[in-house]
Write a protein that holds these residues in place. Structure first.
Motif, short mmCIF file in Angstrom:
data_model
loop_
_atom_site.label_atom_id
_atom_site.label_comp_id
_atom_site.label_asym_id
_atom_site.label_seq_id
_atom_site.Cartn_x
_atom_site.Cartn_y
_atom_site.Cartn_z
N ASP A 30 0.84 -1.21 0.00
CA ASP A 30 0.00 0.00 0.00
C ASP A 30 0.87 1.26 0.00
O ASP A 30 0.61 2.21 -0.74
CB ASP A 30 -0.93 0.02 1.22
CG ASP A 30 -2.03 -1.04 1.14
OD1 ASP A 30 -2.24 -1.61 0.05
OD2 ASP A 30 -2.65 -1.29 2.20
N ALA B 242 1.18 4.05 -3.03
CA ALA B 242 0.88 5.46 -2.72
C ALA B 242 2.10 6.34 -3.00
O ALA B 242 1.96 7.46 -3.51
CB ALA B 242 0.44 5.60 -1.26
N ARG C 50 2.38 6.72 -6.88
CA ARG C 50 1.33 7.62 -7.42
C ARG C 50 1.62 9.08 -7.06
O ARG C 50 1.54 9.97 -7.91
CB ARG C 50 -0.04 7.23 -6.87
CG ARG C 50 -0.67 6.05 -7.53
CD ARG C 50 -2.12 5.87 -7.09
NE ARG C 50 -2.30 5.79 -5.66
CZ ARG C 50 -2.27 4.66 -4.96
NH1 ARG C 50 -2.07 3.50 -5.57
NH2 ARG C 50 -2.46 4.68 -3.65
N TYR C 51 1.96 9.34 -5.80
CA TYR C 51 2.15 10.72 -5.35
C TYR C 51 3.35 11.37 -6.04
O TYR C 51 3.23 12.46 -6.62
CB TYR C 51 2.32 10.77 -3.83
CG TYR C 51 2.65 12.16 -3.35
CD1 TYR C 51 1.63 13.11 -3.22
CD2 TYR C 51 3.94 12.55 -3.05
CE1 TYR C 51 1.92 14.41 -2.81
CE2 TYR C 51 4.24 13.83 -2.64
CZ TYR C 51 3.22 14.76 -2.52
OH TYR C 51 3.52 16.04 -2.12
N ASN D 224 -5.72 14.45 -2.61
CA ASN D 224 -6.11 13.08 -2.30
C ASN D 224 -4.91 12.14 -2.36
O ASN D 224 -4.82 11.20 -1.57
CB ASN D 224 -7.24 12.60 -3.22
CG ASN D 224 -6.86 12.61 -4.68
OD1 ASN D 224 -6.01 13.39 -5.11
ND2 ASN D 224 -7.49 11.76 -5.46
N LEU D 225 -3.96 12.38 -3.27
CA LEU D 225 -2.76 11.54 -3.34
C LEU D 225 -1.87 11.78 -2.12
O LEU D 225 -1.27 10.84 -1.58
CB LEU D 225 -1.98 11.80 -4.62
CG LEU D 225 -2.68 11.39 -5.92
CD1 LEU D 225 -1.80 11.71 -7.12
CD2 LEU D 225 -3.07 9.93 -5.91
N ASP E 282 -3.52 9.99 0.76
CA ASP E 282 -3.28 8.55 0.66
C ASP E 282 -1.85 8.20 1.10
O ASP E 282 -1.65 7.21 1.80
CB ASP E 282 -3.48 8.07 -0.78
CG ASP E 282 -4.93 8.06 -1.22
OD1 ASP E 282 -5.82 8.20 -0.35
OD2 ASP E 282 -5.17 7.93 -2.43
N THR F 68 -1.51 8.63 4.89
CA THR F 68 -2.22 7.54 5.56
C THR F 68 -1.42 6.24 5.48
O THR F 68 -1.27 5.53 6.48
CB THR F 68 -3.63 7.35 4.95
OG1 THR F 68 -4.36 8.55 5.11
CG2 THR F 68 -4.37 6.19 5.59
N ALA F 69 -0.92 5.93 4.29
CA ALA F 69 -0.11 4.71 4.12
C ALA F 69 1.16 4.77 4.95
O ALA F 69 1.57 3.77 5.55
CB ALA F 69 0.22 4.51 2.64
#
Length: 181
Positions: free
Chosen positions: A73, A77, A80-81, A94-95, A98, A101-102
């Protein structure tokens, strides 16, 4: 399937990027390979990262997680970020959420300070807040994420000896084909 973890596999310049780069040919579904799909590979990755990662002094001994869910996860993340940040220059809320959070989940659930999950989360946070954030790049050949540490910030390949040579050889081959036809 076993993989060898060569120095080329750790050219990202940060443990977080090396973990993100553990998916080979990420955007080609037919050729894509997840090097963490086999749980035993996490142990060999930790051994290799302990020797070869650019952050080996910060994380001297890495241990593999018992479950790879939180690490995967965090890896996804992270990719992507930072990929979005490099491509657009923009932080996607939102990225970012995420990724944070991860990272928090990995830190909270990591069994030890030097577990691969915790070390990767710390590496992510260092990249987000540190000076290397502005030097992040995507390799023009393989698509891996890396830190451009060149003087003039013009590096376009993750590794000149591998991706750079492949690109140059392909260009030379195309030029030679054009002159003979």
């Amino acid at each position: 399937m076993t993989f060898s973890w060569t120095p080329h596999r750790f050219v990202g310049g940060a443990l977080a990027l090396d973990v993100a780069n553990s998916v080979i040919l990420r955007f080609d579904p037919e050729k894509s390979v997840d090097r963490f799909a086999v749980p035993e590979q996490l142990d060999s990755f930790c051994e290799a990262a302990t020797r070869l990662s650019a952050e080996r002094d910060t994380f001297p001994v890495l241990t593999a997680p018992s479950s790879s869910k939180h690490l995967i996860d965090l890896r996804e993340a992270t990719d992507r970020y930072f990929r979005q940040l490099i491509e657009t220059g923009q932080d996607e809320n939102n990225l970012l959420a995420d990724l944070l959070t991860a990272s928090a989940t990995a830190l909270k659930n990591a069994p030890a300070k030097h577990s691969l999950e915790a070390a990767t989360a710390r590496s992510v946070l260092n990249l987000m807040a540190g000076p290397n954030r502005a030097r992040l790049r995507i390799c023009g050949h393989c698509g891996w994420l890396f830190i451009d540490r060149s003087k003039n910030r013009s590096r376009i390949w993750c590794d000149m000896a591998v991706c750079g040579n492949r690109q140059k050889a392909a260009k030379h081959y195309r030029r030679k084909q054009e002159t003979t036809s």
